[in-house]
Write a protein that holds these residues in place. Structure first.
Motif, mmCIF file in Angstrom:
data_model
loop_
_atom_site.group_PDB
_atom_site.id
_atom_site.type_symbol
_atom_site.label_atom_id
_atom_site.label_comp_id
_atom_site.label_asym_id
_atom_site.label_seq_id
_atom_site.Cartn_x
_atom_site.Cartn_y
_atom_site.Cartn_z
ATOM 1 N N LYS A 73 6.959 -0.917 -0.495
ATOM 2 C CA LYS A 73 8.162 -1.524 0.091
ATOM 3 C C LYS A 73 7.778 -2.489 1.207
ATOM 4 O O LYS A 73 8.280 -3.608 1.274
ATOM 5 N N GLN A 74 6.856 -2.072 2.059
ATOM 6 C CA GLN A 74 6.417 -2.943 3.152
ATOM 7 C C GLN A 74 5.750 -4.202 2.610
ATOM 8 O O GLN A 74 6.047 -5.312 3.063
ATOM 9 N N ILE B 77 5.062 4.543 -1.950
ATOM 10 C CA ILE B 77 6.377 3.896 -1.985
ATOM 11 C C ILE B 77 6.607 3.142 -0.679
ATOM 12 O O ILE B 77 7.042 1.983 -0.674
ATOM 13 N N LYS B 78 6.291 3.784 0.429
ATOM 14 C CA LYS B 78 6.462 3.148 1.742
ATOM 15 C C LYS B 78 5.625 1.872 1.854
ATOM 16 O O LYS B 78 6.112 0.832 2.295
ATOM 17 N N ASP C 88 8.611 -6.413 0.952
ATOM 18 C CA ASP C 88 9.572 -6.962 1.914
ATOM 19 C C ASP C 88 8.939 -7.966 2.877
ATOM 20 O O ASP C 88 9.460 -9.055 3.085
ATOM 21 N N ASP D 289 17.631 -1.729 -1.680
ATOM 22 C CA ASP D 289 16.456 -2.058 -2.480
ATOM 23 C C ASP D 289 16.793 -2.101 -3.960
ATOM 24 O O ASP D 289 16.240 -2.899 -4.715
#
Length: 146
Positions: A97-98, A93-94, A101, A6
């Motif tokens: 990121k999802q 954060i999770k 992405d 990342d």
């Protein structure tokens, strides 16, 4: 391997490249797919077709790495960034990121809907309430990932 990360950090003395075409093969492990997504199609083609090696500063200028630091300081920069990320809400954060992405792989309308879905998953979390309380009380939040 770095193309899968990342965030990428290198030293000024780093030498990066995809030399596979010199061996009459192509970069594997996603190299032909990940590199153009980072640096653009034309630059990726040049780097892959020529097998040219680049230094850390060039990698930074073309967007291959996020940070180029003096030789020997990459680990320290990585730890600095990790500590900064660690202070944020882990669920946020999770979800960020999802959203990033997966959103890059679909059309804009679908990506915006995905972002909204990710946001909604955070609304009823203890971490969100802690973040709001910490802001109001002018203190650092203590996130627990719930």
């Amino acid at each position: 391997m770095a193309l899968s990360c990342d965030i990428r950090i290198c030293g000024e003395d780093a030498v990066l490249g995809l030399p596979e075409t010199g061996l009459a093969i192509i970069p594997g492990a996603g190299g032909t797919q990940r590199l153009p997504r980072l640096v653009g199609k034309s630059v990726a083609k040049e780097l892959i077709f020529t097998g040219r090696k680049i230094g850390g500063r060039d990698a930074l200028s073309m967007g291959l790495v996020n940070h180029c630091v003096p030789a020997g300081e990459a680990r320290l920069k990585a730890l600095e960034i990790a500590r900064d990320i660690n202070q944020k809400g882990p669920l946020a954060i999770k979800m960020a990121k999802q959203a990033i992405d997966e959103g890059l792989e679909i059309d804009m309308a679908s990506a915006l809907s995905l972002e909204e879905d990710c946001y909604e998953q955070l609304l009823n979390t203890k971490d969100r309430l802690e973040g709001l309380a910490a802001f109001a009380e002018k203190r650092k939040p203590r996130y627990i990932g719930e």
